[in-house]
Design a protein around this motif. Structure first.
Motif, PDB file in Angstrom:
ATOM      1  N   GLU A 194      -1.119   4.170   1.040  1.00  0.00           N
ATOM      2  CA  GLU A 194       0.000   3.250   1.151  1.00  0.00           C
ATOM      3  C   GLU A 194      -0.070   2.519   2.491  1.00  0.00           C
ATOM      4  OE1 GLU A 194       2.258   2.563  -1.080  1.00  0.00           O
ATOM      5  OE2 GLU A 194       1.692   4.079  -2.543  1.00  0.00           O
ATOM      6  N   PRO A 232       1.298   1.080   5.984  1.00  0.00           N
ATOM      7  CA  PRO A 232       2.330   1.628   6.871  1.00  0.00           C
ATOM      8  C   PRO A 232       3.616   0.808   6.772  1.00  0.00           C
ATOM      9  CG  PRO A 232       0.677   0.473   8.146  1.00  0.00           C
ATOM     10  CD  PRO A 232       0.193   0.503   6.733  1.00  0.00           C
ATOM     11  N   LEU A 233       4.722   1.467   7.048  1.00  0.00           N
ATOM     12  CA  LEU A 233       5.993   0.755   7.075  1.00  0.00           C
ATOM     13  C   LEU A 233       5.973  -0.281   8.192  1.00  0.00           C
ATOM     14  CD1 LEU A 233       8.388   3.785   6.634  1.00  0.00           C
ATOM     15  CD2 LEU A 233       7.804   2.059   4.928  1.00  0.00           C
ATOM     16  N   PRO A 234       6.570  -1.432   7.971  1.00  0.00           N
ATOM     17  CA  PRO A 234       6.538  -2.498   8.997  1.00  0.00           C
ATOM     18  C   PRO A 234       7.026  -2.036  10.367  1.00  0.00           C
ATOM     19  CG  PRO A 234       7.424  -3.356   6.948  1.00  0.00           C
ATOM     20  CD  PRO A 234       7.266  -1.868   6.761  1.00  0.00           C
ATOM     21  N   ALA A 235       8.010  -1.145  10.406  1.00  0.00           N
ATOM     22  CA  ALA A 235       8.530  -0.683  11.696  1.00  0.00           C
ATOM     23  C   ALA A 235       7.473   0.054  12.502  1.00  0.00           C
ATOM     24  CB  ALA A 235       9.737   0.232  11.467  1.00  0.00           C
ATOM     25  N   TYR A 236       6.488   0.667  11.817  1.00  0.00           N
ATOM     26  CA  TYR A 236       5.442   1.420  12.499  1.00  0.00           C
ATOM     27  C   TYR A 236       4.152   0.622  12.644  1.00  0.00           C
ATOM     28  CZ  TYR A 236       8.632   5.181  11.337  1.00  0.00           C
ATOM     29  OH  TYR A 236       9.741   5.958  11.211  1.00  0.00           O
ATOM     30  N   ALA A 237       3.891  -0.270  11.719  1.00  0.00           N
ATOM     31  CA  ALA A 237       2.635  -1.019  11.729  1.00  0.00           C
ATOM     32  C   ALA A 237       2.474  -1.874  12.979  1.00  0.00           C
ATOM     33  CB  ALA A 237       2.552  -1.903  10.494  1.00  0.00           C
TER      34      ALA A 237
END
Length: 68
Positions: free
Chosen positions: A23, A25-30
């Motif tokens: 999957e 990564p979530l935008p907040a972490y990417a």
């Protein structure tokens, strides 16, 4: 006398990688490449396309011979 053997097998021909879903990564972490998960992802780009040559049957046979 106690004997110790450490086995560090390589990569094997199994369906694990082909059946793995990676999957995004979530935008907040990417946006933060210094996060541990982002560093780990960077270590193996394209891992799902990698071809593994190890034969799991040969490894299992070797382990059985060593234990015996």
């Amino acid at each position: 006398m106690l004997q110790l053997v450490i086995l560090e097998p390589g990569l094997f021909r199994t369906s694990a990688v082909a059946n793995c879903i990676i999957e995004p990564p979530l935008p907040a972490y990417a946006s933060n490449p210094s996060l541990p998960t982002m560093k780990y992802r960077a270590l193996y780009p394209g891992i799902e396309m990698t071809h593994f040559d190890g034969d799991p049957k040969k490894f299992a046979d070797l382990v059985c011979r060593l234990v015996g």
